[in-house]
Motif scaffolding. Structure first.
Motif, PDB file in Angstrom:
ATOM      1  N   SER A   1       0.830  -1.210   0.000  1.00  0.00           N
ATOM      2  CA  SER A   1       0.000   0.000   0.000  1.00  0.00           C
ATOM      3  C   SER A   1       0.865   1.260   0.000  1.00  0.00           C
ATOM      4  O   SER A   1       0.587   2.221  -0.729  1.00  0.00           O
ATOM      5  N   ARG A   2       1.942   1.255   0.794  1.00  0.00           N
ATOM      6  CA  ARG A   2       2.821   2.428   0.864  1.00  0.00           C
ATOM      7  C   ARG A   2       3.548   2.648  -0.463  1.00  0.00           C
ATOM      8  O   ARG A   2       3.715   3.783  -0.910  1.00  0.00           O
ATOM      9  N   VAL A   3       4.010   1.568  -1.071  1.00  0.00           N
ATOM     10  CA  VAL A   3       4.697   1.687  -2.356  1.00  0.00           C
ATOM     11  C   VAL A   3       3.749   2.229  -3.414  1.00  0.00           C
ATOM     12  O   VAL A   3       4.095   3.145  -4.187  1.00  0.00           O
ATOM     13  N   LEU A   4       2.531   1.694  -3.454  1.00  0.00           N
ATOM     14  CA  LEU A   4       1.550   2.184  -4.421  1.00  0.00           C
ATOM     15  C   LEU A   4       1.132   3.622  -4.111  1.00  0.00           C
ATOM     16  O   LEU A   4       0.821   4.386  -5.024  1.00  0.00           O
ATOM     17  N   GLY A   5       1.122   3.985  -2.834  1.00  0.00           N
ATOM     18  CA  GLY A   5       0.844   5.376  -2.476  1.00  0.00           C
ATOM     19  C   GLY A   5       1.907   6.310  -3.031  1.00  0.00           C
ATOM     20  O   GLY A   5       1.598   7.402  -3.516  1.00  0.00           O
ATOM     21  N   PHE A   6       3.170   5.878  -2.972  1.00  0.00           N
ATOM     22  CA  PHE A   6       4.267   6.660  -3.549  1.00  0.00           C
ATOM     23  C   PHE A   6       4.111   6.753  -5.065  1.00  0.00           C
ATOM     24  O   PHE A   6       4.275   7.832  -5.653  1.00  0.00           O
TER      25      PHE A   6
ATOM     26  N   ARG B   1       1.330   6.492  -6.696  1.00  0.00           N
ATOM     27  CA  ARG B   1       0.174   7.357  -6.935  1.00  0.00           C
ATOM     28  C   ARG B   1       0.577   8.828  -6.920  1.00  0.00           C
ATOM     29  O   ARG B   1       0.186   9.603  -7.803  1.00  0.00           O
ATOM     30  N   ASP B   2       1.372   9.223  -5.918  1.00  0.00           N
ATOM     31  CA  ASP B   2       1.815  10.619  -5.836  1.00  0.00           C
ATOM     32  C   ASP B   2       2.661  11.008  -7.041  1.00  0.00           C
ATOM     33  O   ASP B   2       2.551  12.133  -7.563  1.00  0.00           O
ATOM     34  N   LEU B   3       3.513  10.087  -7.490  1.00  0.00           N
ATOM     35  CA  LEU B   3       4.323  10.365  -8.678  1.00  0.00           C
ATOM     36  C   LEU B   3       3.440  10.543  -9.914  1.00  0.00           C
ATOM     37  O   LEU B   3       3.660  11.453 -10.723  1.00  0.00           O
TER      38      LEU B   3
ATOM     39  N   GLY C   1       0.531  17.952 -12.155  1.00  0.00           N
ATOM     40  CA  GLY C   1       1.441  18.989 -11.695  1.00  0.00           C
ATOM     41  C   GLY C   1       0.950  19.655 -10.422  1.00  0.00           C
ATOM     42  O   GLY C   1      -0.009  19.217  -9.786  1.00  0.00           O
ATOM     43  N   ALA C   2       1.622  20.737 -10.055  1.00  0.00           N
ATOM     44  CA  ALA C   2       1.247  21.520  -8.873  1.00  0.00           C
ATOM     45  C   ALA C   2       0.649  22.834  -9.335  1.00  0.00           C
ATOM     46  O   ALA C   2       1.351  23.706  -9.849  1.00  0.00           O
ATOM     47  N   ASN C   3      -0.658  22.968  -9.179  1.00  0.00           N
ATOM     48  CA  ASN C   3      -1.348  24.174  -9.634  1.00  0.00           C
ATOM     49  C   ASN C   3      -2.648  24.345  -8.858  1.00  0.00           C
ATOM     50  O   ASN C   3      -2.937  23.589  -7.926  1.00  0.00           O
ATOM     51  N   ALA C   4      -3.442  25.320  -9.258  1.00  0.00           N
ATOM     52  CA  ALA C   4      -4.680  25.616  -8.553  1.00  0.00           C
ATOM     53  C   ALA C   4      -5.674  24.461  -8.631  1.00  0.00           C
ATOM     54  O   ALA C   4      -6.454  24.235  -7.701  1.00  0.00           O
TER      55      ALA C   4
ATOM     56  N   ALA D   1      -5.948  -5.441   5.668  1.00  0.00           N
ATOM     57  CA  ALA D   1      -4.615  -4.911   5.347  1.00  0.00           C
ATOM     58  C   ALA D   1      -4.465  -4.628   3.858  1.00  0.00           C
ATOM     59  O   ALA D   1      -3.768  -3.689   3.464  1.00  0.00           O
ATOM     60  N   PHE D   2      -5.126  -5.438   3.023  1.00  0.00           N
ATOM     61  CA  PHE D   2      -5.020  -5.254   1.580  1.00  0.00           C
ATOM     62  C   PHE D   2      -5.922  -4.135   1.066  1.00  0.00           C
ATOM     63  O   PHE D   2      -5.607  -3.501   0.043  1.00  0.00           O
ATOM     64  N   THR D   3      -7.015  -3.873   1.746  1.00  0.00           N
ATOM     65  CA  THR D   3      -8.034  -2.943   1.255  1.00  0.00           C
ATOM     66  C   THR D   3      -7.498  -1.571   0.863  1.00  0.00           C
ATOM     67  O   THR D   3      -7.908  -1.028  -0.173  1.00  0.00           O
ATOM     68  N   PRO D   4      -6.586  -0.930   1.621  1.00  0.00           N
ATOM     69  CA  PRO D   4      -6.083   0.389   1.207  1.00  0.00           C
ATOM     70  C   PRO D   4      -5.402   0.401  -0.156  1.00  0.00           C
ATOM     71  O   PRO D   4      -5.318   1.462  -0.794  1.00  0.00           O
ATOM     72  N   VAL D   5      -4.910  -0.750  -0.601  1.00  0.00           N
ATOM     73  CA  VAL D   5      -4.292  -0.828  -1.922  1.00  0.00           C
ATOM     74  C   VAL D   5      -5.274  -0.396  -3.006  1.00  0.00           C
ATOM     75  O   VAL D   5      -4.891   0.227  -4.006  1.00  0.00           O
ATOM     76  N   LEU D   6      -6.551  -0.693  -2.802  1.00  0.00           N
ATOM     77  CA  LEU D   6      -7.561  -0.411  -3.814  1.00  0.00           C
ATOM     78  C   LEU D   6      -7.732   1.085  -4.052  1.00  0.00           C
ATOM     79  O   LEU D   6      -8.012   1.511  -5.171  1.00  0.00           O
ATOM     80  N   LEU D   7      -7.581   1.894  -2.993  1.00  0.00           N
ATOM     81  CA  LEU D   7      -7.670   3.352  -3.164  1.00  0.00           C
ATOM     82  C   LEU D   7      -6.577   3.838  -4.110  1.00  0.00           C
ATOM     83  O   LEU D   7      -6.848   4.618  -5.036  1.00  0.00           O
ATOM     84  N   ASN D   8      -5.355   3.386  -3.889  1.00  0.00           N
ATOM     85  CA  ASN D   8      -4.252   3.818  -4.743  1.00  0.00           C
ATOM     86  C   ASN D   8      -4.450   3.373  -6.182  1.00  0.00           C
ATOM     87  O   ASN D   8      -4.189   4.129  -7.124  1.00  0.00           O
ATOM     88  N   LEU D   9      -4.924   2.141  -6.370  1.00  0.00           N
ATOM     89  CA  LEU D   9      -5.150   1.641  -7.723  1.00  0.00           C
ATOM     90  C   LEU D   9      -6.236   2.449  -8.436  1.00  0.00           C
ATOM     91  O   LEU D   9      -6.099   2.781  -9.621  1.00  0.00           O
ATOM     92  N   CYS D  10      -7.312   2.773  -7.722  1.00  0.00           N
ATOM     93  CA  CYS D  10      -8.404   3.545  -8.331  1.00  0.00           C
ATOM     94  C   CYS D  10      -7.938   4.944  -8.719  1.00  0.00           C
ATOM     95  O   CYS D  10      -8.288   5.453  -9.795  1.00  0.00           O
ATOM     96  N   MET D  11      -7.142   5.572  -7.870  1.00  0.00           N
ATOM     97  CA  MET D  11      -6.682   6.927  -8.173  1.00  0.00           C
ATOM     98  C   MET D  11      -5.664   6.930  -9.303  1.00  0.00           C
ATOM     99  O   MET D  11      -5.666   7.836 -10.144  1.00  0.00           O
ATOM    100  N   ILE D  12      -4.794   5.924  -9.333  1.00  0.00           N
ATOM    101  CA  ILE D  12      -3.847   5.822 -10.438  1.00  0.00           C
ATOM    102  C   ILE D  12      -4.588   5.604 -11.749  1.00  0.00           C
ATOM    103  O   ILE D  12      -4.295   6.232 -12.774  1.00  0.00           O
TER     104      ILE D  12
END
Length: 216
Positions: free
Chosen positions: A21-26, A28-30, A37-40, A167-178
Motif C-alpha cells: 500500500s505504501r509503495v503504491l501510495g508513492f 500514486r503521488d508520482l 502537476g502543482a497548480n490551482a 490490510a489489503f483494502t487500502p491498496v484499492l484506493l491507490n489503484l483507483c486513483m492511479i
C-alpha cells in the motif's frame, strides 16, 4: 508454538500488504504529479479529498474504533453468537445512518464546507478554486460513508483473526486513483475531476470488497 506461528504469519501478511500500500501510495503521488502537476486545480482536489479524510479519523479511526473494537472483542469472547450479531447489527445501523446524514449534509453544503476548510481562498476571492473544490467535494464526501463502513467491517474481521483483507483494502484506493489519473482524466472536460470520481469509486470498491469475507 502454534500460537507463535499464527502470530508470525499474521504479522507477515499485514506487513507485506502495508508495504504494498505504501509503495503504491508513492507511485500514486508520482503519477498525480506527472499528470496534473502543482497548480490551482490540484489544490482544489486536495482540499476536496482532505475534508472526508479528516472526518474519517473521527468516524472510523478515532474515538469510534477505540470504543468499538474492545466491546466487540468482549461480545465475541463472553457472549453467544446471537448477542454478538445483534450488537454488530445495531452498531452498523446506527453508524450507517449517522454517516448517511453527515454525507448528505456535506454534499448539499459543499460550498460552505470548502469555505470553512479553505478560508484563505474566500479572503483572496478565489471563486474559481472554491467552485471547483465544491464540485469535487460533492463526489468525495460520500467516500466518508463507504470508508468508515469499510473500517467498521475491518474491525470485525480483525476481531475474528482475519487480518489479510483489511490490510489489503487500502491498496484499492491507490489503484483507483492511479487508474483515474492515467485513463479516466482525458475523458473529462476538467481532467482533475476524474480524481474525485476515482476517490468515490475507491470507497465503493473497498467496502464491497470486504463484504463477502464479512458474510463468511
Amino acid at each position: 508454538q502454534a500460537g507463535t506461528l499464527s502470530l508470525f504469519r499474521s504479522l507477515s501478511v499485514v506487513s507485506v500488504f502495508t508495504l504494498l500500500s505504501r509503495v503504491l501510495g508513492f507511485v500514486r503521488d508520482l503519477v498525480l504529479a506527472h499528470v496534473f502537476g502543482a497548480n490551482a486545480l490540484t489544490d482544489a482536489f486536495f482540499v476536496a479529498f482532505k475534508i472526508p479524510n479528516f472526518l474519517r479519523r473521527l468516524f472510523a479511526e478515532g474515538a469510534f474504533a477505540t470504543a468499538f473494537v474492545p466491546v466487540l472483542t468482549e461480545y465475541k469472547t463472553q457472549r453467544d453468537y446471537r448477542e454478538l450479531k445483534d450488537f454488530v447489527d445495531h452498531v452498523a445501523g446506527t453508524l450507517g445512518l449517522v454517516l448517511l446524514v453527515v454525507s448528505a449534509i456535506g454534499v448539499v453544503a459543499a460550498p460552505v464546507v470548502v469555505g470553512l476548510f479553505a478560508f484563505g481562498w474566500v479572503l483572496d476571492g478565489q471563486d474559481g478554486k472554491l467552485d471547483l473544490a465544491a464540485q469535487m467535494l460533492r463526489l468525495t464526501f460520500p467516500y466518508l460513508f463507504f470508508i468508515s463502513l469499510t473500517a467498521f467491517a475491518g474491525g470485525i474481521l480483525n476481531a475474528h483473526d482475519r487480518f489479510a483483507v483489511p490490510a489489503f483494502t487500502p491498496v484499492l484506493l491507490n489503484l483507483c486513483m492511479i487508474g483515474a489519473a492515467l485513463w479516466a482524466a482525458p475523458m473529462f472536460e476538467q481532467p482533475i475531476v476524474a480524481l474525485a470520481w476515482g476517490v468515490l469509486l475507491a470507497g465503493i470498491t473497498q467496502f464491497t470488497f470486504q463484504l463477502p469475507f464479512l458474510a463468511r
